[in-house]
Design an enzyme around this catalytic site. Sequence first.
Site, PDB file in Angstrom:
ATOM      1  N   GLY A 239       0.779  -1.237   0.000  1.00 12.89           N
ATOM      2  CA  GLY A 239       0.000   0.000   0.000  1.00 12.89           C
ATOM      3  C   GLY A 239       0.809   1.284   0.000  1.00 12.89           C
ATOM      4  O   GLY A 239       0.233   2.362   0.115  1.00 12.89           O
ATOM      5  N   GLU A 276       4.559  -6.711   2.210  1.00 19.59           N
ATOM      6  CA  GLU A 276       4.392  -7.299   0.863  1.00 19.59           C
ATOM      7  C   GLU A 276       4.017  -6.148  -0.058  1.00 19.59           C
ATOM      8  O   GLU A 276       2.872  -5.739  -0.142  1.00 19.59           O
ATOM      9  CB  GLU A 276       3.359  -8.427   0.867  1.00 19.59           C
ATOM     10  CG  GLU A 276       2.088  -8.090   1.608  1.00 19.59           C
ATOM     11  CD  GLU A 276       1.116  -9.244   1.731  1.00 19.59           C
ATOM     12  OE1 GLU A 276       1.565 -10.405   1.765  1.00 19.59           O
ATOM     13  OE2 GLU A 276      -0.088  -8.975   1.803  1.00 19.59           O
ATOM     14  N   GLY A 278       3.830  -4.035  -3.659  1.00 16.27           N
ATOM     15  CA  GLY A 278       3.692  -4.175  -5.107  1.00 16.27           C
ATOM     16  C   GLY A 278       4.110  -2.902  -5.818  1.00 16.27           C
ATOM     17  O   GLY A 278       5.186  -2.781  -6.391  1.00 16.27           O
ATOM     18  N   ARG A 279       3.241  -1.904  -5.743  1.00 18.09           N
ATOM     19  CA  ARG A 279       3.416  -0.663  -6.497  1.00 18.09           C
ATOM     20  C   ARG A 279       4.773   0.016  -6.274  1.00 18.09           C
ATOM     21  O   ARG A 279       5.452   0.404  -7.223  1.00 18.09           O
ATOM     22  CB  ARG A 279       2.307   0.326  -6.104  1.00 18.09           C
ATOM     23  CG  ARG A 279       2.252   1.596  -6.952  1.00 18.09           C
ATOM     24  CD  ARG A 279       1.221   2.581  -6.392  1.00 18.09           C
ATOM     25  NE  ARG A 279      -0.089   1.977  -6.226  1.00 18.09           N
ATOM     26  CZ  ARG A 279      -1.003   1.911  -7.200  1.00 18.09           C
ATOM     27  NH1 ARG A 279      -0.766   2.447  -8.359  1.00 18.09           N
ATOM     28  NH2 ARG A 279      -2.166   1.323  -6.980  1.00 18.09           N
ATOM     29  N   CYS A 350     -12.888   4.824 -29.206  1.00 14.15           N
ATOM     30  CA  CYS A 350     -14.024   5.666 -29.556  1.00 14.15           C
ATOM     31  C   CYS A 350     -14.845   5.934 -28.303  1.00 14.15           C
ATOM     32  O   CYS A 350     -16.033   5.588 -28.246  1.00 14.15           O
ATOM     33  CB  CYS A 350     -14.871   4.961 -30.606  1.00 14.15           C
ATOM     34  SG  CYS A 350     -13.880   4.386 -31.977  1.00 14.15           S
ATOM     35  N   TYR A 379       0.605  -1.891 -12.095  1.00 12.04           N
ATOM     36  CA  TYR A 379      -0.814  -1.699 -12.394  1.00 12.04           C
ATOM     37  C   TYR A 379      -0.997  -0.878 -13.678  1.00 12.04           C
ATOM     38  O   TYR A 379      -1.812   0.036 -13.733  1.00 12.04           O
ATOM     39  CB  TYR A 379      -1.535  -1.026 -11.212  1.00 12.04           C
ATOM     40  CG  TYR A 379      -1.339  -1.755  -9.889  1.00 12.04           C
ATOM     41  CD1 TYR A 379      -1.929  -2.996  -9.678  1.00 12.04           C
ATOM     42  CD2 TYR A 379      -0.550  -1.221  -8.875  1.00 12.04           C
ATOM     43  CE1 TYR A 379      -1.739  -3.678  -8.488  1.00 12.04           C
ATOM     44  CE2 TYR A 379      -0.362  -1.897  -7.682  1.00 12.04           C
ATOM     45  CZ  TYR A 379      -0.952  -3.118  -7.487  1.00 12.04           C
ATOM     46  OH  TYR A 379      -0.769  -3.792  -6.315  1.00 12.04           O
TER      47      TYR A 379
HETATM   48  C1  LIG Z   1      -2.428  -5.630  -3.749  1.00  8.68           C
HETATM   49  C2  LIG Z   1      -1.965  -6.179  -2.464  1.00  8.68           C
HETATM   50  C3  LIG Z   1      -0.688  -5.868  -1.991  1.00  8.68           C
HETATM   51  C4  LIG Z   1       0.231  -4.892  -2.679  1.00  8.68           C
HETATM   52  O1  LIG Z   1      -0.300  -3.609  -2.646  1.00  8.68           O
HETATM   53  P1  LIG Z   1       0.554  -2.363  -3.233  1.00  8.68           P
HETATM   54  O2  LIG Z   1      -0.362  -1.201  -3.006  1.00  8.68           O
HETATM   55  O3  LIG Z   1       0.793  -2.648  -4.660  1.00  8.68           O
HETATM   56  O4  LIG Z   1       1.812  -2.294  -2.442  1.00  8.68           O
HETATM   57  C5  LIG Z   1      -0.279  -6.469  -0.815  1.00  8.68           C
HETATM   58  N1  LIG Z   1      -1.083  -7.324  -0.141  1.00  8.68           N
HETATM   59  C6  LIG Z   1      -2.329  -7.636  -0.562  1.00  8.68           C
HETATM   60  C7  LIG Z   1      -3.146  -8.571   0.219  1.00  8.68           C
HETATM   61  C8  LIG Z   1      -2.806  -7.070  -1.741  1.00  8.68           C
HETATM   62  O5  LIG Z   1      -4.045  -7.369  -2.138  1.00  8.68           O
END
Ligand SMILES: *Cc1c(COP(=O)(O)O)cnc(C)c1O
Length: 436
Positions: A239, A276, A278-279, A350, A379
């Site tokens: 997050g 954990e 991601g972004r 379109c 994403y």
């Molecule tokens: C999507 C997600 C993440 C990663 O979130 P980011 O905002 O990309 O860091 C981590 N844990 C869970 C359970 C998720 O669904």
Amino acid sequence: MAESLSIPDRIRDAINAHRQACDEPMAAFFYDLPALAAQGRALKAALPPGVELYYAIKANSEAAIIDTLAPIVDGLELSSGGEIERACACSTPRPWVLSGPGKLDSDMREAMMRGVEAFHVESLGEVERLQAIAASLDSHQPVLLRINPALPEAFSSRLRMAGTATPFGIDETQLSEAVQAVDAAPNLRLVGFHIHAMSHQACERRHQRLLATYLERWPHWRALASDPERVTQLNVGGGIGVNYLRPSEQFDWPGLCQALGQQLAAMPEPPRVRFEIGRFLSAFCGYYAIEVLDTKISHGEGFLVCRGGTHQFRLPAAQGHDHPVIHLPRDSQRAGEGERRPWTVVGQLCTPKDVLSRKQELSGVAVGDLLVLPLAGAYGYNISHADFLCHPRPEQRFVGDPLQEAPDGIGLCHARDARERHEGESKGQRPAEPLR
Ligand SMILES: *Cc1c(COP(=O)(O)O)cnc(C)c1O
């Protein structure tokens, strides 16, 4: 107009080479693998002792991205059978966990057979299904219960997964029941708790306070278990936000890690904490390069109609923002010349919703020029409705050897630039030049 934006030389070269090989106007993604590796190393290096970093692969699960990050992070977080396939195909096998709502029985079975490290369980019903599958395979599975805790209103963010009504995790009021259910399941063993409460967290202090509320409640959650000694893990999710509109001002990850380290050091029995992410790992390495097909003025507003669009890069539409745009004139001698005016950058679809960016001040844009949208590594393509209107899918190019040196983690590098700039300004100096 976005400030301090640059394109690394290897990406610029790859874009030019790709363009020369294209018969048609181009739209393609380019990923800077050395920069991705540098970001991973920088995030990892800032962690307090004992805290772990997993990569949430849903942000970008292309093989080259996973292969680049896997040797650097401690493991992978997955949420589907398809993601299990991708993680297991990785050239560096790493531990992985399975989370997410709506897990199929077949996903859970597959995960057990392929050596999942732990399950993040989302509901009481899932405890029951997981127990039945583990028993059928005569297997014993570590489990973290995902909690949807009550959170103060002040923690609200744009995308909330907890602290409010959501399909995610187990309501904190039912946690005691869920812990008892796992304790009573002969093939499951409770090892910890998991909370992924929000996305797009922009502020380090707010995130620090959020993590502090988890740590405050940790002893209470743990005490619900029949054998609290065995409950040692606290997964605090991801997050961490990316500042798309002011790329030089990024989340202060080292600041968050330092504060977390102090909090953990002050606890008598601290949990083993895991992020954990991601972004914040993969966003900075990606570039979406699109060619200008047409320019027009409509009711006084300038439009650049480009190859590609939101069906390939849905992120700006999904987030309702105006993505930064870097202009690469076809004739590089012309850079910065010509009339300067605001442009709205749109794609080929379109629908009036196919807008990548509005009111970008650009000089002398002409048909055949390229526009490059940076911060496109997370994403981006993978959340897009790529088959809408039957356009061909964009190519994805993975550039550079991940082991090649890159200066620094890009997000962190930007954050430090911003600090240096503030210091420079306060001493009455000229602001630092943007990196290239
Ligand atoms: C999507 C997600 C993440 C990663 O979130 P980011 O905002 O990309 O860091 C981590 N844990 C869970 C359970 C998720 O669904």
